[in-house]
Scaffold this active site. Structure first.
Site, PDB file in Angstrom:
ATOM      1  CD  GLU A   1      -3.325   0.942   1.830  1.00 50.09           C
ATOM      2  OE1 GLU A   1      -4.034   1.215   1.481  1.00 50.09           O
ATOM      3  OE2 GLU A   1      -3.387  -0.604   1.970  1.00 50.09           O
ATOM      4  N   GLY A   2       1.567   1.582  -0.961  1.00 46.81           N
ATOM      5  CA  GLY A   2       2.586   2.528  -1.325  1.00 46.81           C
ATOM      6  C   GLY A   2       1.956   3.914  -1.668  1.00 46.81           C
ATOM      7  CB  THR A   3       4.211   6.959  -2.741  1.00 49.06           C
ATOM      8  OG1 THR A   3       5.099   6.038  -1.265  1.00 49.06           O
ATOM      9  CG2 THR A   3       3.314   8.845  -1.951  1.00 49.06           C
ATOM     10  CE1 TYR A   4       3.636   8.323  -6.291  1.00 47.10           C
ATOM     11  CE2 TYR A   4       5.137   6.134  -6.035  1.00 47.10           C
ATOM     12  CZ  TYR A   4       5.039   7.808  -5.974  1.00 47.10           C
ATOM     13  OH  TYR A   4       5.907   8.743  -5.657  1.00 47.10           O
TER      14      TYR A   4
ATOM     15  CE  LYS B   1      -7.417  -0.492  -0.750  1.00 44.03           C
ATOM     16  NZ  LYS B   1      -8.684  -0.351   0.221  1.00 44.03           N
TER      17      LYS B   1
ATOM     18  CG  ASP C   1       9.611   8.189  -3.212  1.00 37.07           C
ATOM     19  OD1 ASP C   1      10.292   8.092  -1.831  1.00 37.07           O
ATOM     20  OD2 ASP C   1       8.765   7.021  -3.056  1.00 37.07           O
TER      21      ASP C   1
END
Lengths: 314, 308
Positions: free
Chosen positions: B17-20, B22, B141
């Protein structure tokens, strides 16, 4: 030679250096370190098929884009029209319209114009306005759906690798030194002019973008700087990825489509791109050993076809 | 036109469940290929696909030709409750560098990474970053979680490239989980609004040091702490060392530290490696080594570059 009044709007969000810009002459947002390898790698994914170019749907889509393009009021810029037609061609290479009759090709053209405008930051593009003269108008929702269908067919490869992307490479690598910037710029501007005009020609689809770019530049150099043409030709021929037979054929098709070639430069001066018409001298036309195009310059007909809007784009 | 995403892909498990948004591990039902499915939170209003998203995704498409960048396989337009939803479909790799390093860091198999492996991974990372920078794209990032590893082939690939501008407010996590600051360049921490390829090279340096140390080099838990970590090791920059630093938005008076020996924090790294690291960790971004220059550094002389 200024054939275009093209300037991107100022970047509103000046806080960021990189905003994923797109420019036909540079599909990768900024000058790449190794562009030619990437571009050659990519061009195969971006070339339309010949059968698509010959289809009735394409002809009708071209007619609509051409009408919009040459109607100053609608103010669609040549490069937006160019990219839009590239999308039309690539779409038709992958998919078939359910119905090839109007108004469906127009819907395709409209969606491609809209996508091309988004890629090139043309904020003023209005779907309603652009089809206001048509008897049947598509609503925005339909155009948006069609946009998504087009993108699906293009596999979201919206940064088309077109002949424009190869212009700088050929000029910087193959043009003989010393390179005078104004002369090189003039050749490039004329090549852009020829590319814009030749795009509707069905037979152009037979050639890869890099070959088309080389042909346009050689044709332009022939007019602008004939003395340098032999060295430029030799430089282009030395590129391992340029097939000399294809280059010759493409030169002929281009010359016929645009009415240029030996003895024809004067006739080609008035381009549809420059609505006001720059009357250019033909001094360079006769003193060159340039032979491409001499066999198939189909007389005045070919010339006229490129002279003006709107039916000539067919 | 719009598909139902579950008709085409079998969702196997949520892998992140990253920055961007799911991320799911999924399987293409037609081909059996394992993929990473990223649901974007792209809003499509009456203007249709936002121009920035269009330009950004198409750029991703062009860039993913490099084997050192995780390949974008497809963009799927699905419909959910009648609204269009966009999924990005990437190739699936079984692990990332963070998980990979964890095995060496702790547990029964804890041991230093082989020196050749560090060199090999770093070279691939530089190559991928050079590819992005060469095409005008910043990652912004880079961190071990964003570097995917194909263990069998020994290949390291850059993920989550560029996915920032069109999809989220940069640097903010939509799940409110803590976004790591550990790899963030000092100019970004100091509030520079114009930054360039150096931000990625800083991150590459941090990752390089972390592979050698098996623990993070600058594990800050706030922007200020992060800067203090950096200055404590590298020295507090002066206007002479870094012209313009005191003009940056978040600059203020910091404790005055002298630079420490870099070799002491990476004791197992050979001298050429320390030299390369010091060139990546230059405080002034204009002094930082570029990815393409890093690939030519003597540290890599012993590496067989023909394999890449």
């Amino acid at each position: 030679m200024a054939t275009e009044e093209w300037a991107l709007p100022d970047e509103e969000d000046a806080a960021y250096d990189y905003e994923f810009e797109f420019d036909l002459e540079n599909p990768f947002t900024s000058p790449a370190d190794e562009p030619i390898a990437s571009l050659l790698d990519a061009e195969a994914h971006h070339a339309p098929s010949v059968s698509a170019a010959a289809s009735a749907a394409r002809r009708d889509a071209v007619a609509f884009i051409s009408k919009v393009r040459f109607s100053g009021e609608l103010a669609v810029h040549p490069r937006v029209a160019y990219l839009a037609l590239n999308y039309v061609d690539r779409f038709l290479s992958k998919r078939q319209l359910a119905c090839e009759q109007q108004p469906w090709p127009r819907l395709l053209a409209l969606s491609c114009l809209s996508l091309a405008a988004k890629m090139q930051r043309v904020a003023t593009f209005s779907i309603d306005h652009i089809q206001r003269d048509e008897d049947f108008m598509f609503d925005a929702a339909t155009v948006r759906r069609m946009e998504r269908w087009v993108l699906g067919a293009l596999e979201w490869r919206a940064r088309s690798v077109t002949p424009f992307a190869f212009l700088s490479f050929f000029l910087s690598v193959c043009y003989p030194p010393p390179q005078h910037p104004p002369q090189v710029a003039a050749i490039k501007a004329r090549a852009v002019d020829l590319l814009l005009r030749a795009q509707p020609e069905v037979k152009m689809a037979e050639f890869s973008p890099s070959v088309v770019a080389a042909s346009a530049l050689l044709a332009a150099a022939r007019e602008v700087a004939a003395a340098n043409l032999p060295a430029f030709q030799a430089g282009v021929a030395a590129c391992p990825f340029v097939n000399s037979e294809k280059l010759r054929e493409c030169g002929e098709v281009l010359a016929a489509a645009c009415g240029v070639g030996p003895g024809r430069a004067a006739a080609s001066a008035d381009t549809p791109v420059t609505v006001l018409g720059h009357h250019r001298s033909a001094s360079s036309a006769s003193e060159s050993d340039w032979t491409i195009g001499s066999a198939t310059n189909g007389g005045g007909g070919a010339k006229k076809r490129c002279m003006g809007p709107p039916s000539q784009w067919g | 036109m719009e598909i139902n995403i579950v008709d085409k892909y079998e969702k196997l498990e949520k892998v992140g469940e990253g920055t961007y948004g799911k991320v799911y591990k999924a399987q293409d039902k037609a081909t059996g290929q394992l993929v990473a499915l990223k649901k974007t939170r792209l809003e499509m209003d009456e203007e249709g696909i936002p121009p920035t998203a269009l330009r950004e995704i198409s750029l991703l498409n062009l860039l993913s030709h490099s084997i050192y960048v995780v390949r974008l396989l497809a963009v799927e337009q699905a419909a959910k409750n009648g609204k269009p939803v966009l999924y990005l479909v990437f190739e699936f790799l079984d692990t990332d560098l963070k998980k990979y390093l964890d095995v060496y860091r702790r547990g029964p198999a804890a041991r230093p990474l082989p020196a050749t492996l560090i060199k090999n991974f770093l070279y691939q990372l530089c190559k991928g970053v050079a590819h992005c920078h060469g095409h005008g794209v910043l990652h912004r990032d880079l961190k071990p979680q964003n570097l995917l590893v194909d263990k069998d082939k020994g290949i390291l690939k850059i993920a989550d490239l560029g996915l920032g501008r069109a999809f989220t407010v940069p640097m903010k996590s939509y799940t409110h989980e803590i976004v790591t600051l550990w790899y963030r360049a000092p100019e970004v921490l100091l509030g520079a609004t114009h930054y360039s390829t150096g931000v990625d090279m800083w991150s590459v340096g941090c990752i390089f040091a972390e592979m050698a140390r098996r623990q993070a080099l600058f594990p800050g838990d706030s922007e200020l702490q992060q800067l203090l970590h950096i200055f404590r090791l590298l020295g507090t920059p002066s206007e002479e060392q870094w012209p313009g630093v005191s003009e940056l938005r978040d600059w203020h008076e910091f404790p005055q530290w002298k630079p420490q020996s870099l070799a002491r924090v990476v004791p197992t790294l050979e001298p050429e490696g320390v030299d390369l690291l010091s060139k990546m960790l230059q405080l002034d971004p204009s002094n930082r080594i570029s990815a393409i220059a890093a690939m030519e550094h003597p540290y890599f002389d012993s590496l067989d570059k023909s394999q890449f």
